[in-house]
Design an enzyme around this catalytic site. Structure first.
Site, PDB file in Angstrom:
ATOM      1  N   HIS A  31       0.865  -1.183   0.000  1.00  0.00           N
ATOM      2  CA  HIS A  31       0.000   0.000   0.000  1.00  0.00           C
ATOM      3  C   HIS A  31       0.904   1.235   0.000  1.00  0.00           C
ATOM      4  O   HIS A  31       2.139   1.114  -0.054  1.00  0.00           O
ATOM      5  CB  HIS A  31      -0.947  -0.029   1.211  1.00  0.00           C
ATOM      6  CG  HIS A  31      -0.249  -0.285   2.511  1.00  0.00           C
ATOM      7  ND1 HIS A  31       0.650   0.594   3.059  1.00  0.00           N
ATOM      8  CD2 HIS A  31      -0.296  -1.355   3.357  1.00  0.00           C
ATOM      9  CE1 HIS A  31       1.112   0.104   4.193  1.00  0.00           C
ATOM     10  NE2 HIS A  31       0.564  -1.087   4.401  1.00  0.00           N
ATOM     11  N   HIS A  34       4.032   1.337   2.340  1.00  0.00           N
ATOM     12  CA  HIS A  34       5.223   0.677   1.796  1.00  0.00           C
ATOM     13  C   HIS A  34       5.866   1.546   0.707  1.00  0.00           C
ATOM     14  O   HIS A  34       7.086   1.696   0.649  1.00  0.00           O
ATOM     15  CB  HIS A  34       4.855  -0.660   1.152  1.00  0.00           C
ATOM     16  CG  HIS A  34       4.269  -1.676   2.081  1.00  0.00           C
ATOM     17  ND1 HIS A  34       2.956  -2.061   2.028  1.00  0.00           N
ATOM     18  CD2 HIS A  34       4.827  -2.408   3.080  1.00  0.00           C
ATOM     19  CE1 HIS A  34       2.718  -2.981   2.939  1.00  0.00           C
ATOM     20  NE2 HIS A  34       3.838  -3.212   3.606  1.00  0.00           N
ATOM     21  N   GLN A  58       7.571 -14.866  12.536  1.00  0.00           N
ATOM     22  CA  GLN A  58       7.146 -13.728  13.362  1.00  0.00           C
ATOM     23  C   GLN A  58       5.658 -13.779  13.666  1.00  0.00           C
ATOM     24  O   GLN A  58       5.117 -12.870  14.287  1.00  0.00           O
ATOM     25  CB  GLN A  58       7.554 -12.400  12.727  1.00  0.00           C
ATOM     26  CG  GLN A  58       6.814 -12.026  11.471  1.00  0.00           C
ATOM     27  CD  GLN A  58       7.422 -10.789  10.819  1.00  0.00           C
ATOM     28  OE1 GLN A  58       8.542 -10.814  10.318  1.00  0.00           O
ATOM     29  NE2 GLN A  58       6.698  -9.685  10.829  1.00  0.00           N
TER      30      GLN A  58
HETATM   31  P1  AMP Z   1       4.987  -5.069   6.511  1.00  0.00           P
HETATM   32  O1  AMP Z   1       4.783  -5.458   5.079  1.00  0.00           O
HETATM   33  O2  AMP Z   1       3.723  -4.874   7.279  1.00  0.00           O
HETATM   34  O3  AMP Z   1       6.000  -5.949   7.212  1.00  0.00           O
HETATM   35  O4  AMP Z   1       5.647  -3.626   6.466  1.00  0.00           O
HETATM   36  C1  AMP Z   1       6.856  -3.400   5.774  1.00  0.00           C
HETATM   37  C2  AMP Z   1       7.408  -2.059   6.179  1.00  0.00           C
HETATM   38  O5  AMP Z   1       6.467  -1.037   5.834  1.00  0.00           O
HETATM   39  C3  AMP Z   1       7.653  -1.944   7.683  1.00  0.00           C
HETATM   40  O6  AMP Z   1       8.859  -1.238   7.906  1.00  0.00           O
HETATM   41  C4  AMP Z   1       6.457  -1.159   8.153  1.00  0.00           C
HETATM   42  O7  AMP Z   1       6.707  -0.416   9.334  1.00  0.00           O
HETATM   43  C5  AMP Z   1       6.225  -0.239   6.973  1.00  0.00           C
HETATM   44  N1  AMP Z   1       4.841   0.256   6.980  1.00  0.00           N
HETATM   45  C6  AMP Z   1       3.714  -0.481   7.090  1.00  0.00           C
HETATM   46  N2  AMP Z   1       2.630   0.311   7.112  1.00  0.00           N
HETATM   47  C7  AMP Z   1       3.084   1.590   7.013  1.00  0.00           C
HETATM   48  C8  AMP Z   1       2.450   2.881   7.001  1.00  0.00           C
HETATM   49  N3  AMP Z   1       1.141   3.009   7.081  1.00  0.00           N
HETATM   50  N4  AMP Z   1       3.239   3.960   6.902  1.00  0.00           N
HETATM   51  C9  AMP Z   1       4.592   3.851   6.823  1.00  0.00           C
HETATM   52  N5  AMP Z   1       5.246   2.672   6.827  1.00  0.00           N
HETATM   53  C10 AMP Z   1       4.502   1.554   6.930  1.00  0.00           C
END
Ligand code: AMP
Length: 279
Positions: A31, A34, A58
């Site tokens: 989204h 990311h 995790q």
């Molecule tokens: P994930 O795919 O949930 O493991 O997230 C991958 C990276 O994107 C991680 O570093 C998250 O902290 C970051 N992330 C997820 N959602 C957001 C958001 N709404 N705003 C900024 N970074 C995000």
């Protein structure tokens, strides 16, 4: 844009990548949150690499690993459009081959908040991030403030294990109504989606109280709880006002704090946070 699956191919490709290399680790179903990390990396690095891996270690035994949303074709199209150079999409056996038994455990900072409610979560996070940093050898790696404790754990990990990688933490990207973007928002039905706005409302109410002079950590937590209690679909798991660096829970007067919370909306567990400070 190169898309690789094996470790051998990645190692070979890495050797000739223009530096600095920026790595954005993700679990996919991308989204704008990311993509904000990808954009930041694009501004700062000659090569932008993204990993897409739903890291099984995790997730707890009762968590949503099997249901976690996936859409690789859509993710690859978004990354290509964002100007990414390299995507790694390893299978679980590539990351955890048979006989795997080496884990990375970060102590103090991973113990409260998410770590307390999700036993083993940060062991899985620290292990996968260590492996990704080893294989990509990035000059910079990009993470979101959305997962504030994860960012703190990774900062600790890279300092303690002497990784030369600079850890860049980017602001939380939100929907127009304040809900923090998350792959898990897709689980919410329309009523739950409306109810989910209560997380940001609670945090904002805390921020406004702080701006108006409220400095007592216990009262700040209480202010968030009061807002959350107005939403019948919200089941609060924790509300915290913690030291932004150590993540130790604060009591009495504070100068700055990480306000954070975990709330179930129906079966979906959502987290969010804001840092409040004088500066
Ligand atoms: P994930 O795919 O949930 O493991 O997230 C991958 C990276 O994107 C991680 O570093 C998250 O902290 C970051 N992330 C997820 N959602 C957001 C958001 N709404 N705003 C900024 N970074 C995000």
């Amino acid at each position: 844009m190169k898309v690789l699956e094996s470790l051998g191919e990645l190692r070979q490709t890495r050797a000739s990548l223009p530096e600095p290399v920026g790595l954005v680790p993700t679990m996919g179903f991308l989204h704008d949150g990311h993509l904000s990390l990808v954009e930041k990396a694009r501004q700062e690095c000659r090569t932008v690499a993204v990993s897409i891996f739903v890291n099984p270690t995790q997730f707890g035994p009762t968590e949503d690993l099997a249901a976690y949303p996936r859409d690789l074709p859509r993710d690859l199209a978004s990354l290509e459009a964002a100007g990414v150079d390299l995507v790694w999409t390893p299978a679980p056996e590539v990351i955890y081959p048979p006989g795997f038994q080496t884990w990375v455990t970060v102590e103090g900072v991973s113990q409260g908040l998410e770590g307390e409610r999700r036993p083993g979560h940060f062991r899985g996070v620290a292990t996968i991030v260590t492996k990704l940093l080893h294989v990509f050898q990035p000059q910079r790696a990009y993470f979101g403030q959305k997962d504030a404790q994860q960012a703190a754990v990774i900062r600790r990990l890279t300092a303690d294990l002497d990784f030369p990688t600079e850890i860049v933490v980017c602001p939380t990207v939100r929907e127009p109504d304040g809900l923090a973007m998350s792959s898990r928002n897709t689980y919410l039905d329309p009523d739950e989606r409306r109810a989910a706005t209560v997380l940001y409302r609670a945090l904002e109410t805390g921020r406004r109280a702080y701006a108006a002079g409220e400095r007592d950590a216990d009262r700040l937590r209480q202010i968030l709880q009061t807002v959350l209690a107005e939403e019948p679909r919200a089941e609060v798991q924790y509300v915290s006002a913690a030291d932004p660096d150590t993540l130790q829970e604060l009591h009495g007067p504070v100068e700055s704090a990480l306000l954070s919370l975990a709330v179930f909306i129906g079966k979906t567990r959502l987290i969010d946070n804001l840092v409040i400070s004088d500066q």
